[in-house]
Design an enzyme around this catalytic site. Structure first.
Site, PDB file in Angstrom:
ATOM      1  N   LYS A  24       0.845  -1.200   0.000  1.00  0.00           N
ATOM      2  CA  LYS A  24       0.000   0.000   0.000  1.00  0.00           C
ATOM      3  C   LYS A  24       0.879   1.248   0.000  1.00  0.00           C
ATOM      4  O   LYS A  24       0.595   2.228  -0.684  1.00  0.00           O
ATOM      5  CB  LYS A  24      -0.950  -0.024   1.204  1.00  0.00           C
ATOM      6  N   GLN A  73      -5.118  -2.208   9.286  1.00  0.00           N
ATOM      7  CA  GLN A  73      -4.791  -3.482   8.642  1.00  0.00           C
ATOM      8  C   GLN A  73      -5.341  -4.638   9.488  1.00  0.00           C
ATOM      9  O   GLN A  73      -5.055  -4.738  10.676  1.00  0.00           O
ATOM     10  CB  GLN A  73      -3.268  -3.609   8.470  1.00  0.00           C
ATOM     11  N   ASP A  98     -11.718   1.809   3.428  1.00  0.00           N
ATOM     12  CA  ASP A  98     -12.002   0.392   3.171  1.00  0.00           C
ATOM     13  C   ASP A  98     -13.503   0.146   3.041  1.00  0.00           C
ATOM     14  O   ASP A  98     -13.921  -0.932   2.609  1.00  0.00           O
ATOM     15  CB  ASP A  98     -11.474  -0.475   4.334  1.00  0.00           C
TER      16      ASP A  98
END
Ligand code: NAD
Length: 283
Positions: A52, A96, A119
């Site tokens: 990322k 994460q 997300d």
């Protein structure tokens, strides 16, 4: 023989567009910054976070990595997220997953400001997906939609079968296909006679996590087959859920693993970070 859907080149195009827009925003004095919170030392998570960061660098998004001790308490982690929520320089926040067992993943995800939830995992954004009015599309299912679109085949009226019902892939995937007027069936570990569903699928999406799970005799000739799975094969190599060699002889279109859905997930994350910055700037 199926046509290959090249996730790498499609994701490169998305990232190039993001890069141009990020540069334009910079000219107006607006930077885009994505905060990535990593708790502990999980090796796979470290690789995802690194990928990322590399993607952010490529498109000109500032990536702020917050690496926290595995033993951090829930209240400490919530306080870190609360600070990121109120920091006007941070546009997107990503935690994460998975988190260490002692931390309540749902509570942590729910604490992210929905306008920074790139997300699209928090309940407000999940609810918006249900009614087809979302600010952020969840990255993996959104990437899958782009892959389907690249074939030129419309989802409208097609029989779409999603194997897998997780909150991050299967369920939102089904909802996005339904929002596009697909006739959607969600299959899962308790589905009886799976093949009877998959053989009818014009669009088949597998998100199971078992290598060589989808075999040629499960696939309708000419179908679009999208492989979300990331698994380790017999020799330790990365492979998907689909028995690629067999299925490519039957399907009309197929995604490879690696080089299919994986790069799309990251590209869509970059798009979401850019969108978050725009939304915050406009509000
Ligand atoms: P998960 O374990 O949460 O869900 C797996 C799903 O598969 C479950 O809903 C389960 O019901 C279903 N399933 C299991 N066995 C089955 C069977 N025998 N028949 C039918 N259904 C069955 O996993 P997930 O988080 O949804 O991820 C699925 C896969 O996708 C994993 O391999 C994961 O690594 C991969 N993934 C890839 C990306 C990407 O960017 N490419 C992103 C997320 C997940």
């Amino acid at each position: 023989m199926a046509q290959l859907i090249d996730g790498r080149s499609i994701s490169d195009k998305i990232k190039n567009n993001v890069k141009i827009e990020v540069e334009n925003l910079k000219k107006s004095g607006i930077g885009v910054c994505l905060a990535v919170v990593l708790v502990g030392n999980d090796p796979a998570s470290k690789i995802y976070v690194k990928n990322k960061r590399i993607a952010c660098e490529k498109v000109g998004i500032v990536s702020k990595e917050i690496v926290l001790d595995e033993k951090i308490s829930e209240s400490e982690l919530l306080s870190v997220i609360s600070n990121l929520n109120t920091d006007s320089k941070i546009n997107g926040i990503l935690v994460q997953l998975p988190l260490p067992k002692h931390l309540n993943e749902t509570k942590v995800i729910n604490s992210i400001d929905p306008l920074k939830d790139v997300d699209a995992f928090c309940p407000v954004n999940v609810g918006k997906i249900m009614i087809g009015k979302c600010d952020f599309l969840p990255c993996t299912p959104a990437g899958v939609l782009d892959l389907i679109d690249s074939t030129g085949v419309s989802v409208c009226g097609k029989n779409c079968v999603v194997i897998g019902r997780s909150n991050i892939v299967g369920k939102p995937m089904a909802m996005l296909l339904l929002n596009r007027s697909g006739t959607v069936t969600v299959c899962h570990s308790r589905t009886k006679d799976l093949k009877s569903f998959t053989q009818n699928a014009d669009i088949l999406i597998s998100a199971v996590g078992i290598s060589k799970f989808v075999k040629a005799d499960m696939v309708k000739p000419g179908a679009i087959v999208i492989d979300v799975g990331i698994n380790r094969g017999e020799n330790g190599q990365i492979c998907g859920d689909v028995d690629f060699e067999g299925v490519k002889e039957v399907a009309g279109y197929i995604t490879p693993v690696p080089g299919g859905v994986g790069p799309m997930t990251i590209a869509k994350l970059m798009e979401n970070a850019l969108k978050a910055a725009k939304i915050q700037f406009e509000s």
